[in-house]
Every structure is written in structure tokens, then in C-alpha cells.
Design a protein around this motif. Sequence first.
Motif, PDB file in Angstrom:
ATOM      1  N   SER A  48       0.825  -1.209   0.000  1.00 26.36           N
ATOM      2  CA  SER A  48       0.000   0.000   0.000  1.00 26.36           C
ATOM      3  C   SER A  48       0.854   1.251   0.000  1.00 26.36           C
ATOM      4  O   SER A  48       0.554   2.224  -0.697  1.00 26.36           O
ATOM      5  N   ALA A  49       1.912   1.238   0.791  1.00 29.18           N
ATOM      6  CA  ALA A  49       2.803   2.400   0.857  1.00 29.18           C
ATOM      7  C   ALA A  49       3.471   2.653  -0.492  1.00 29.18           C
ATOM      8  O   ALA A  49       3.539   3.795  -0.949  1.00 29.18           O
ATOM      9  N   GLU A  50       3.919   1.593  -1.141  1.00 25.22           N
ATOM     10  CA  GLU A  50       4.553   1.772  -2.452  1.00 25.22           C
ATOM     11  C   GLU A  50       3.553   2.295  -3.480  1.00 25.22           C
ATOM     12  O   GLU A  50       3.836   3.230  -4.221  1.00 25.22           O
ATOM     13  N   TYR A  51       2.387   1.689  -3.508  1.00 24.07           N
ATOM     14  CA  TYR A  51       1.357   2.121  -4.464  1.00 24.07           C
ATOM     15  C   TYR A  51       0.977   3.576  -4.215  1.00 24.07           C
ATOM     16  O   TYR A  51       0.860   4.371  -5.153  1.00 24.07           O
ATOM     17  N   SER A  52       0.797   3.935  -2.958  1.00 22.56           N
ATOM     18  CA  SER A  52       0.386   5.302  -2.629  1.00 22.56           C
ATOM     19  C   SER A  52       1.480   6.314  -2.922  1.00 22.56           C
ATOM     20  O   SER A  52       1.190   7.433  -3.349  1.00 22.56           O
ATOM     21  N   THR A  53       2.730   5.941  -2.721  1.00 23.62           N
ATOM     22  CA  THR A  53       3.826   6.832  -3.094  1.00 23.62           C
ATOM     23  C   THR A  53       3.756   7.136  -4.587  1.00 23.62           C
ATOM     24  O   THR A  53       3.887   8.290  -5.007  1.00 23.62           O
ATOM     25  N   ALA A  54       3.524   6.116  -5.391  1.00 18.90           N
ATOM     26  CA  ALA A  54       3.434   6.305  -6.846  1.00 18.90           C
ATOM     27  C   ALA A  54       2.224   7.152  -7.230  1.00 18.90           C
ATOM     28  O   ALA A  54       2.334   8.039  -8.088  1.00 18.90           O
ATOM     29  N   THR A  55       1.073   6.894  -6.609  1.00 18.09           N
ATOM     30  CA  THR A  55      -0.120   7.671  -6.985  1.00 18.09           C
ATOM     31  C   THR A  55      -0.003   9.119  -6.520  1.00 18.09           C
ATOM     32  O   THR A  55      -0.446  10.025  -7.224  1.00 18.09           O
ATOM     33  N   GLN A  56       0.609   9.346  -5.359  1.00 17.66           N
ATOM     34  CA  GLN A  56       0.783  10.718  -4.883  1.00 17.66           C
ATOM     35  C   GLN A  56       1.721  11.487  -5.821  1.00 17.66           C
ATOM     36  O   GLN A  56       1.478  12.644  -6.135  1.00 17.66           O
ATOM     37  N   LYS A  57       2.770  10.824  -6.278  1.00 22.41           N
ATOM     38  CA  LYS A  57       3.695  11.461  -7.227  1.00 22.41           C
ATOM     39  C   LYS A  57       2.966  11.775  -8.532  1.00 22.41           C
ATOM     40  O   LYS A  57       3.129  12.859  -9.090  1.00 22.41           O
ATOM     41  N   ALA A  58       2.152  10.837  -8.999  1.00 24.42           N
ATOM     42  CA  ALA A  58       1.404  11.068 -10.238  1.00 24.42           C
ATOM     43  C   ALA A  58       0.419  12.224 -10.084  1.00 24.42           C
ATOM     44  O   ALA A  58       0.262  13.034 -11.000  1.00 24.42           O
ATOM     45  N   LEU A  59      -0.249  12.323  -8.940  1.00 25.66           N
ATOM     46  CA  LEU A  59      -1.166  13.447  -8.715  1.00 25.66           C
ATOM     47  C   LEU A  59      -0.430  14.778  -8.811  1.00 25.66           C
ATOM     48  O   LEU A  59      -0.937  15.734  -9.390  1.00 25.66           O
ATOM     49  N   ASP A  60       0.759  14.812  -8.250  1.00 27.34           N
ATOM     50  CA  ASP A  60       1.523  16.055  -8.296  1.00 27.34           C
ATOM     51  C   ASP A  60       2.120  16.302  -9.682  1.00 27.34           C
ATOM     52  O   ASP A  60       2.038  17.405 -10.212  1.00 27.34           O
ATOM     53  N   ASP A  61       2.687  15.262 -10.285  1.00 29.36           N
ATOM     54  CA  ASP A  61       3.300  15.414 -11.609  1.00 29.36           C
ATOM     55  C   ASP A  61       2.264  15.710 -12.694  1.00 29.36           C
ATOM     56  O   ASP A  61       2.454  16.589 -13.527  1.00 29.36           O
ATOM     57  N   ASP A  62       1.173  14.977 -12.688  1.00 31.64           N
ATOM     58  CA  ASP A  62       0.176  15.082 -13.752  1.00 31.64           C
ATOM     59  C   ASP A  62      -0.862  16.181 -13.516  1.00 31.64           C
ATOM     60  O   ASP A  62      -1.406  16.729 -14.474  1.00 31.64           O
ATOM     61  N   TYR A  63      -1.160  16.465 -12.248  1.00 30.58           N
ATOM     62  CA  TYR A  63      -2.253  17.393 -11.947  1.00 30.58           C
ATOM     63  C   TYR A  63      -1.847  18.562 -11.048  1.00 30.58           C
ATOM     64  O   TYR A  63      -2.688  19.359 -10.667  1.00 30.58           O
ATOM     65  N   GLN A  64      -0.585  18.623 -10.649  1.00 34.65           N
ATOM     66  CA  GLN A  64      -0.059  19.701  -9.808  1.00 34.65           C
ATOM     67  C   GLN A  64      -0.903  19.897  -8.549  1.00 34.65           C
ATOM     68  O   GLN A  64      -1.193  21.018  -8.132  1.00 34.65           O
ATOM     69  N   MET A  65      -1.296  18.797  -7.914  1.00 32.90           N
ATOM     70  CA  MET A  65      -2.215  18.851  -6.776  1.00 32.90           C
ATOM     71  C   MET A  65      -1.721  19.711  -5.623  1.00 32.90           C
ATOM     72  O   MET A  65      -2.518  20.351  -4.958  1.00 32.90           O
ATOM     73  N   SER A  66      -0.439  19.744  -5.381  1.00 36.98           N
ATOM     74  CA  SER A  66       0.053  20.525  -4.240  1.00 36.98           C
ATOM     75  C   SER A  66       0.202  22.007  -4.563  1.00 36.98           C
ATOM     76  O   SER A  66       0.527  22.798  -3.687  1.00 36.98           O
ATOM     77  N   SER A  67      -0.074  22.395  -5.790  1.00 40.37           N
ATOM     78  CA  SER A  67       0.123  23.792  -6.179  1.00 40.37           C
ATOM     79  C   SER A  67      -1.097  24.683  -5.982  1.00 40.37           C
ATOM     80  O   SER A  67      -0.980  25.901  -6.007  1.00 40.37           O
ATOM     81  N   TYR A  68      -2.261  24.104  -5.769  1.00 48.09           N
ATOM     82  CA  TYR A  68      -3.476  24.913  -5.674  1.00 48.09           C
ATOM     83  C   TYR A  68      -3.646  25.485  -4.274  1.00 48.09           C
ATOM     84  O   TYR A  68      -3.416  24.816  -3.278  1.00 48.09           O
ATOM     85  N   GLY A  69      -4.061  26.732  -4.212  1.00 50.21           N
ATOM     86  CA  GLY A  69      -4.158  27.434  -2.952  1.00 50.21           C
ATOM     87  C   GLY A  69      -5.444  27.221  -2.195  1.00 50.21           C
ATOM     88  O   GLY A  69      -5.540  27.578  -1.019  1.00 50.21           O
ATOM     89  N   HIS A  70      -6.451  26.635  -2.823  1.00 47.98           N
ATOM     90  CA  HIS A  70      -7.755  26.545  -2.188  1.00 47.98           C
ATOM     91  C   HIS A  70      -8.486  25.284  -2.665  1.00 47.98           C
ATOM     92  O   HIS A  70      -8.321  24.867  -3.800  1.00 47.98           O
ATOM     93  N   TRP A  71      -9.270  24.696  -1.774  1.00 51.02           N
ATOM     94  CA  TRP A  71     -10.095  23.539  -2.126  1.00 51.02           C
ATOM     95  C   TRP A  71     -11.497  23.735  -1.562  1.00 51.02           C
ATOM     96  O   TRP A  71     -11.684  24.443  -0.575  1.00 51.02           O
ATOM     97  N   ASP A  72     -12.452  23.122  -2.214  1.00 53.20           N
ATOM     98  CA  ASP A  72     -13.843  23.103  -1.748  1.00 53.20           C
ATOM     99  C   ASP A  72     -14.358  21.679  -1.872  1.00 53.20           C
ATOM    100  O   ASP A  72     -14.124  21.026  -2.890  1.00 53.20           O
ATOM    101  N   LEU A  73     -15.075  21.228  -0.857  1.00 53.13           N
ATOM    102  CA  LEU A  73     -15.626  19.885  -0.868  1.00 53.13           C
ATOM    103  C   LEU A  73     -17.139  19.975  -0.785  1.00 53.13           C
ATOM    104  O   LEU A  73     -17.682  20.599   0.112  1.00 53.13           O
ATOM    105  N   ASP A  74     -17.807  19.356  -1.750  1.00 51.49           N
ATOM    106  CA  ASP A  74     -19.263  19.328  -1.773  1.00 51.49           C
ATOM    107  C   ASP A  74     -19.711  17.891  -1.550  1.00 51.49           C
ATOM    108  O   ASP A  74     -19.571  17.043  -2.435  1.00 51.49           O
ATOM    109  N   GLN A  75     -20.244  17.626  -0.361  1.00 52.98           N
ATOM    110  CA  GLN A  75     -20.648  16.268  -0.025  1.00 52.98           C
ATOM    111  C   GLN A  75     -21.872  15.816  -0.808  1.00 52.98           C
ATOM    112  O   GLN A  75     -22.062  14.623  -1.028  1.00 52.98           O
TER     113      GLN A  75
END
Length: 190
Positions: A48-75
Motif C-alpha cells: 500500500s505504501a509503495e502504491y500510494s507513493t506512486a499515486t501521490q507522485k502522479a497526482l503532483d506530476d500530472d495534476y499539480q495537486m500541491s500547487s493549488y491554494g484553495h479547495w472546496d468539498l461538496d458532499q
Amino acid sequence: MGCGRKSSASAYSTPGPTLIFLLGLVLMLLTGNGQARQQGWEQILSASAEYSTATQKALDDDYQMSSYGHWDLDQLTGELTFSDGGVQKRSARIQFVGSYSDRSKTWLWSWGNSTITPALYKRMDVLRSLGAKYQFNKLTQRSWAAQLSDGWEMASVANYLLKTKGIYRVPFETGFVFLLITDIRKVQPE
């Protein structure tokens, strides 16, 4: 849930699933003893740790997830949106994994939290069933004594077993909620 600032979407880095992982699970299934069960659980955590490390890197590399200043969650819609300067940039479909409370030092699974819409944790049934079948108590107990690292661990296990795109952690008054990103897209300007 409302809105907030960006949160860390990091995970751990450990050796990945190997033949040992498969052998450990087979051993656990064949013997059913506590030691084999613990070894099987440790193999799941490692994979799980290995898989999640890869997916977290992909989120940042492909979608720049850590670069956004604001988030909104609509349940109501199950959408997590990311924006900068009031402009929406990304939209993600999510599933709630659970929450960690700094106050009570506990983990609470999403299926045990009455404030979460059932459709937004329905995939957690896979983990709960696995936990019941192999006596992995952390996957079946509604709430238990925990540390923040346990939240990352449970989110990583969910991310791996459900093969989602990654984890996003959002803060609340007394802790953090862990979400799985099941789909993500760029928001087209209107």
C-alpha cells in the motif's frame, strides 16, 4: 465539509509488493495463525505504501495537486474542487476513507461517521469485508486509538486495494479527513 487551504498529499516510501507479498498472503490463508496474519497485514501495508507513493507522485506530476491554494468539498455531489485566485482549476470525484482526531487521538472510519453521505464511503465495504475475512481488526472496528500516521496508513491501504488515483487529506477543527481521489479532471473555463 466546506472549503479551506491546500493540504499535504504526501505518502510514504517503502519497498513494494513482491513474490514475498504473495507468499505471505498464501501462508496467512493456509495457516490462519496470528503470526501469519500479522505478516500478511505487514505485506499489505508495504504494498500500500509503495502504491500510494506512486499515486501521490502522479497526482503532483500530472495534476499539480500541491500547487493549488484553495479547495472546496461538496458532499452532495462528491466533488472536491481546487482553485487559485478564485478560478477553479481541477475537479475530483472522491470517496471518504475516515478521519483522525487530534483531540481524542482516534481513527474513525467513514462508514462509522453519521455525518458522511453513504454514497461517499460505499467503496470502503471492500476493506471492511477483507478485514472481517482475515481478522484485520483495524479494518473492521468503527473507531480505535490512533496517531496521525494511522490515518495515512488506512488511506494508503484503501488507495491500494481500491486502485484509486491517490489520497487527499483535508483539515477540520480537531484533525484531518482522508479522502480517496477516484477521478480527476481539468475544469474547462467558461
